[in-house]
Scaffold this motif. Structure first.
Motif: not given
Length: 373
Positions: A41-43, A80-81, A368-370
């Motif tokens: 998980i990241e911003k 780049d997500g 964003r969860i990947s």
């Protein structure tokens, strides 16, 4: 005519007002979030104020509504997500729910539904009002909308109060219209505030998360996962959970027992006051196979329960179209032994690549969860 009772009924309102302190969503705090192995998980975007509902159009455009009364288009131009552009594309007071149908953008406010064409660059054309007289919101003004497998527009209309006899028939219901707003009718009743709802990808059955009544205690009313079917009554405000009576509100023309008999009980119960928001079935290919056709639920978090509950995402497993199990998916936004939080989660949507976007309407962030990246 109201039924007579041979005993005195006494009801007591109880509970806590307990709001964990908001703290900054620092990199260190985000790194300590708990996810299943292989997930990240990241911003994705930040500095959004109070982002609420987030959806991705069939063309891949990302839209998020904000409490300030607008819709923002988020773009990741270099793939780049992370979003590198934010553009306000609609300004409409009390804008909340978003949906798409036949390349058209749909938006709901408290009383109105609008639609408009989507331009090639993701901007929105002129809004056309197709519904103008939904009932006032009161305590629950945040309408949500979605198109079902039948190509009908479904509108969740919350109650005006915690528990009361509504004066407008459409409050605390699920309403259905044609795509142009015509042929409006009530599909189901007794739903206090079902913000999150979705259709099972295999069965086409509608499910939704309903907010429970406050002030029945720290452990009541539990949040409900309902199988929402045509013509059913889910009990609010008189009956809750597994046929329990809300003795502070008595039906006008029948006993609580008679009302319970005609009410549909929930499929699954969750911790009281957790505040379920978005409910989405996962249909992508990025996540492991066991996530396919499972539902993911955001919980914004409690304000009237001690200890605090919610502030997380849960996964609900389905077998043969039926919910069978629930478990935590992302936790750790509630920190400092439950006295602080750095996210109140609301919107949830699936990206074309199978990753998820989740809004936090307190710190102004989209996550964003990947998996496996």
């Amino acid at each position: 005519m109201a039924q007579e009772h041979d005993s005195i009924i006494e009801a007591q309102m109880t509970g806590h007002v307990f709001k964990p302190k908001k703290v900054e969503a620092t990199g260190e705090r985000i790194a300590q979030l708990n996810l299943p192995q292989g997930f990240k998980i990241e911003k994705f975007a930040e500095n959004l104020g109070k982002p609420r509902i987030i959806e991705v159009s069939p063309q891949g455009h990302i839209y998020v509504t904000r409490r300030r009364g607008d819709v923002v288009l988020l773009k990741d131009t270099n793939n780049d997500g992370k979003s590198d552009q934010q553009q306000t594309v609609v300004t409409k007071d009390q804008a909340h729910g978003i949906a798409f149908h036949e390349d058209m953008f749909y938006l709901v406010t408290v009383n109105e539904v609008f639609r408009a064409p989507i331009n090639q660059d993701g901007t929105i054309g002129e809004l056309e009002q197709i519904v103008k007289d939904l009932p006032d919101g009161g305590q629950h003004p945040n309408r949500t909308i979605a198109f079902g497998p039948d190509s009908k527009l479904y509108i969740s209309v919350g109650s005006t109060c915690n528990a009361c006899d509504e004066t407008r028939e459409e409050n605390a219901t699920m309403v259905v219209t044609d795509p142009d707003g015509s042929n409006r009718r009530i599909m189901a009743r007794g739903l206090r505030n079902t913000i999150g709802f979705d259709w099972h990808p295999e069965t086409g059955q509608l499910f939704g998360m309903d907010h429970g009544i406050d002030w029945l205690g720290d452990e009541e009313q539990k949040e409900e996962l309902n199988r929402i079917s045509e013509g059913e009554d889910y009990g609010w405000p008189y009956i809750y959970s597994d046929g329990n009576y809300n003795e502070a509100d008595e039906p006008a023309d029948m006993t609580w027992a008679e009302y319970a008999e005609k009410s549909t009980e929930p499929e699954m119960l969750f911790t009281a006051h957790s505040a379920p928001m978005s409910f989405k079935f996962y249909e992508g290919d990025m996540f492991p196979a066991e996530y396919k056709n499972a539902a993911l639920v955001t919980f914004r978090g409690s304000w009237n329960r001690k200890p605090a509950a919610g502030y997380k995402i849960m996964k609900v497993d389905f077998e043969n179209g039926n919910p069978v199990n629930s478990e935590d998916f992302v936790t750790g936004f509630l920190t400092d032994d439950g006295t602080s939080q750095f996210a109140r989660l609301v919107g949830l949507t699936e990206m074309p690549d199978g990753s998820l976007l989740v809004t936090d309407d307190d710190n102004g962030i989209v996550y964003r969860i990947s998996y496996g990246e």
